[in-house]
Motif scaffolding. Sequence first.
Motif, PDB file in Angstrom:
ATOM      1  N   ILE A  14     -75.622  -8.566 -79.428  1.00  0.00           N
ATOM      2  CA  ILE A  14     -75.486  -7.204 -79.918  1.00  0.00           C
ATOM      3  C   ILE A  14     -75.324  -7.232 -81.441  1.00  0.00           C
ATOM      4  N   PRO A  15     -75.626  -6.097 -82.114  1.00  0.00           N
ATOM      5  CA  PRO A  15     -75.655  -6.088 -83.585  1.00  0.00           C
ATOM      6  C   PRO A  15     -74.280  -5.997 -84.228  1.00  0.00           C
ATOM      7  N   THR A  16     -73.410  -6.923 -83.874  1.00  0.00           N
ATOM      8  CA  THR A  16     -72.119  -7.057 -84.528  1.00  0.00           C
ATOM      9  C   THR A  16     -71.998  -8.499 -85.010  1.00  0.00           C
ATOM     10  N   VAL A  17     -71.050  -8.744 -85.879  1.00  0.00           N
ATOM     11  CA  VAL A  17     -70.830 -10.086 -86.409  1.00  0.00           C
ATOM     12  C   VAL A  17     -69.620 -10.689 -85.701  1.00  0.00           C
ATOM     13  N   VAL A  18     -69.811 -11.816 -85.018  1.00  0.00           N
ATOM     14  CA  VAL A  18     -68.697 -12.463 -84.335  1.00  0.00           C
ATOM     15  C   VAL A  18     -68.065 -13.500 -85.273  1.00  0.00           C
ATOM     16  N   ASP A  19     -66.745 -13.632 -85.196  1.00  0.00           N
ATOM     17  CA  ASP A  19     -66.054 -14.598 -86.044  1.00  0.00           C
ATOM     18  C   ASP A  19     -64.977 -15.353 -85.277  1.00  0.00           C
ATOM     19  N   SER A  20     -65.026 -15.268 -83.944  1.00  0.00           N
ATOM     20  CA  SER A  20     -64.017 -15.924 -83.125  1.00  0.00           C
ATOM     21  C   SER A  20     -64.686 -16.820 -82.093  1.00  0.00           C
ATOM     22  N   THR A  21     -63.892 -17.719 -81.528  1.00  0.00           N
ATOM     23  CA  THR A  21     -64.400 -18.611 -80.499  1.00  0.00           C
ATOM     24  C   THR A  21     -64.451 -17.884 -79.160  1.00  0.00           C
ATOM     25  N   ARG A  22     -65.163 -18.485 -78.223  1.00  0.00           N
ATOM     26  CA  ARG A  22     -65.235 -17.900 -76.895  1.00  0.00           C
ATOM     27  C   ARG A  22     -64.051 -18.294 -76.032  1.00  0.00           C
ATOM     28  N   SER A  23     -63.249 -19.252 -76.494  1.00  0.00           N
ATOM     29  CA  SER A  23     -62.165 -19.765 -75.663  1.00  0.00           C
ATOM     30  C   SER A  23     -60.829 -19.081 -75.921  1.00  0.00           C
ATOM     31  N   GLY A  24     -60.583 -18.645 -77.158  1.00  0.00           N
ATOM     32  CA  GLY A  24     -59.278 -18.104 -77.489  1.00  0.00           C
ATOM     33  C   GLY A  24     -58.214 -19.195 -77.503  1.00  0.00           C
ATOM     34  N   GLY A  25     -56.968 -18.784 -77.617  1.00  0.00           N
ATOM     35  CA  GLY A  25     -55.875 -19.747 -77.619  1.00  0.00           C
ATOM     36  C   GLY A  25     -55.991 -20.729 -78.764  1.00  0.00           C
ATOM     37  N   LEU A  26     -55.542 -21.949 -78.529  1.00  0.00           N
ATOM     38  CA  LEU A  26     -55.586 -22.982 -79.562  1.00  0.00           C
ATOM     39  C   LEU A  26     -56.976 -23.611 -79.613  1.00  0.00           C
TER      40      LEU A  26
END
Length: 212
Positions: A14-26
């Motif tokens: 989708i036309p947004t910019v992602v800046d995080s991992t898919r796992s979350g947490g540490l």
Amino acid sequence: MLGMAHPVLADNPIPTVVDSTRSGGLSVGFTFDDGPNPPDTLRLLDVLREHHVKAVFCLWGDHVRRHPEIVRQIVADRHTLCNHSMHHDDMATWSAEQIRADLLETSAAIRAAVPGAHIPYFRAPYGSWGQTPTVAADLGMQALGWRMAIGDWDPPGTAELIRRLREGITPGAVVLMHDGGGDRSQTVDAVDAVIPALRSEGWHLSLPARRG
């Protein structure tokens, strides 16, 4: 364990910019821009292989054409590919047609090196996004940003890069580093030192999120 098997990525970015991992947490996602660049990219691949870590390589099209054999090694090592434009131009004011032509040319250069290569991400040079997230999504690529940049474009010394990584990484962050665009030996050294330190503290390396 730091590192993971290369997954099958979902479709429909989708036309947004992602800046995080898919796992979350540490978890933290390592990404490397402006390669391929011998010898630094090759040594980085050795380091990542030694530590059983997968990363994202954001490839500069001109460099891909000069060093297709390194692109083949990146894929052989099961890292993830990212389109980083053909000439590393600022695309902030470009039309959708101009952006599309550039992204298609870059992906074609990558696939000339590795036929059928999967390229799930696009990163705009300088973070100047403009219309690029929408065009990239239309071409099947998720716009990939970052939550932390270590500032290695002006190498400050390996110890300083290690300090920035140790103090700046936050849970779920995508980290921007460089394996190309100059001498990146300090970055490679810092990555080599930081991975076992992160592992000892319970962190793991994850790929970026596929969608925002």
